[in-house]
Design a protein around this motif. Structure first.
Motif, mmCIF file in Angstrom:
data_model
loop_
_atom_site.group_PDB
_atom_site.id
_atom_site.type_symbol
_atom_site.label_atom_id
_atom_site.label_comp_id
_atom_site.label_asym_id
_atom_site.label_seq_id
_atom_site.Cartn_x
_atom_site.Cartn_y
_atom_site.Cartn_z
ATOM 1 N N THR A 40 -16.771 21.372 -25.578
ATOM 2 C CA THR A 40 -17.694 20.419 -24.967
ATOM 3 C C THR A 40 -19.099 20.999 -24.893
ATOM 4 O O THR A 40 -19.307 22.194 -25.147
ATOM 5 C CB THR A 40 -17.233 20.045 -23.544
ATOM 6 N N ARG A 49 -20.523 16.084 -23.146
ATOM 7 C CA ARG A 49 -19.810 15.425 -24.237
ATOM 8 C C ARG A 49 -18.776 16.350 -24.867
ATOM 9 O O ARG A 49 -18.956 17.578 -24.894
ATOM 10 C CB ARG A 49 -20.798 15.006 -25.343
ATOM 11 N N TYR A 73 -21.388 11.272 -32.365
ATOM 12 C CA TYR A 73 -21.799 10.134 -31.559
ATOM 13 C C TYR A 73 -22.955 9.410 -32.239
ATOM 14 O O TYR A 73 -23.730 10.012 -33.002
ATOM 15 C CB TYR A 73 -22.218 10.603 -30.166
ATOM 16 N N ASN A 77 -26.439 14.150 -30.638
ATOM 17 C CA ASN A 77 -25.392 15.126 -30.943
ATOM 18 C C ASN A 77 -25.893 16.550 -30.698
ATOM 19 O O ASN A 77 -25.344 17.505 -31.258
ATOM 20 C CB ASN A 77 -24.921 14.971 -32.394
ATOM 21 N N LEU A 132 -12.609 9.813 -22.234
ATOM 22 C CA LEU A 132 -12.947 9.331 -23.571
ATOM 23 C C LEU A 132 -11.961 8.259 -24.022
ATOM 24 O O LEU A 132 -12.355 7.231 -24.594
ATOM 25 C CB LEU A 132 -12.950 10.511 -24.549
#
Length: 318
Positions: A40, A49, A73, A77, A132
């Motif tokens: 992450t 994220r 994403y 990013n 998620l």
């Protein structure tokens, strides 16, 4: 009405729907399971994220399938420099090699299926994957799980640190940790297998007994019952707005856990817990007062009820 920890799971009357509906920790040595490890951008599933999803599927003690993908994403990013230094994952690698997040979590959730999940400090991974999966409409991650860290603490009770790398080095598995999803999944399995060979029934029973079972509203709790990860220890806390927890129970819990529930904000207040909707109301009087106190030297942290309950749940499962 009550607030309990039952077999490591936080139970909050009136606010249970604000908690992740994760499974239950069940320390054991299994032959069939899915072991996961993720990378992450930081420690908080609320603001950070997932950059990589990794895992292995095990049947009869042997790896039969693997999953490993960087996660891309549509927006940012970017990867913090200290994370790139740790594991080599960069924004460029994610953009060039990553799988779109909706596809990645769909495939990863299917990869896990209904298996018991195993991991190292696995509640961290579960929080990110749970959120998620929920965000992209996948089946909720309610699988029961085994935390290898729990086993490590039982096996090495006198050690100050029981990180994955510590266990790897003690068992002669490896000298360095890769901090990549698939590599760390494989190394975690090696540590788990080493424990399987060396654990006694007494050690396993000890690990099971470390899972918390507490009534948080019945009376003051001892420090040894609460552990050193207690998130409200020595904290002064104010509850404000539309809280789904029973306020009397919440205040009892805070006081029983070594904190202090306050009726009003002061410069010494540590946490202002606000109802989830109140949290975004900039006209809230308590928020205005907290801002004024902070300008005068206070250090009041504003937390939503959901965030506060997540903190408590992480503690309950630790």
């Amino acid at each position: 009405m009550s607030i309990l920890v039952e077999n490591g799971v936080l139970k909050v009357s009136g606010a249970q729907d604000k908690l992740r509906q994760k499974g239950q920790e069940k320390p054991d040595f299994l032959s069939d399971y899915t072991l996961i490890d993720i990378e992450t951008t930081g420690l908080s599933p609320f603001r950070d994220r997932v950059t990589e999803l990794g895992g292995i599927k095990v049947r009869n003690g042997e790896i039969v399938d693997e999953y490993s993908h960087l996660v891309a994403y549509s927006g940012s990013n970017k990867v913090p420099a200290f994370i790139t230094k740790l594991n080599g994952i960069t924004e460029e690698k994610i953009v060039n090699e990553g799988v779109a997040v909706d596809e990645a979590i769909h495939d990863f959730r299917n990869f896990i299926g209904d298996d018991v999940i195993i991991g190292y400090n696995v509640n961290f991974d579960l929080n990110f994957v749970y959120d998620l999966a929920k965000k992209y409409g996948e089946a909720l991650l309610t699988n029961d799980y085994v935390d290898v860290l729990r086993l490590a603490r039982a096996y090495y009770p006198k050690e100050r640190h029981n990180r994955l790398i510590d266990c790897m080095q003690r068992a002669g598995i490896a000298q360095v940790e890769q901090h990549r999803g698939l590599d760390d999944s494989i190394d975690t399995k090696k540590v788990y297998d080493d424990f399987r060979e060396n654990f006694t029934p007494e050690l396993l029973e000890n690990a099971k007994n470390k899972i918390k079972n507490l009534n948080l509203t019945e009376g003051e709790l001892n420090p040894w019952e609460l552990g050193f990860r207690n998130p409200v220890n020595n904290k002064k806390v104010v509850l404000n707005g539309h809280i789904h927890m029973d306020q009397d129970d919440a205040e009892k819990m805070i006081n029983n856990m070594g904190g202090q529930a306050q009726d009003d904000l002061t410069a010494a207040t540590n946490y202002l817990i606000m109802g989830d909707h109140d949290f975004f109301n900039r006209n809230n009087e308590a928020l205005t007062k907290a801002s004024e106190l902070n300008k005068e030297g206070g250090q009041i942290k504003r937390l939503s009820e959901s965030f506060f309950l997540s903190m408590l749940d992480d503690w309950a499962r630790s």
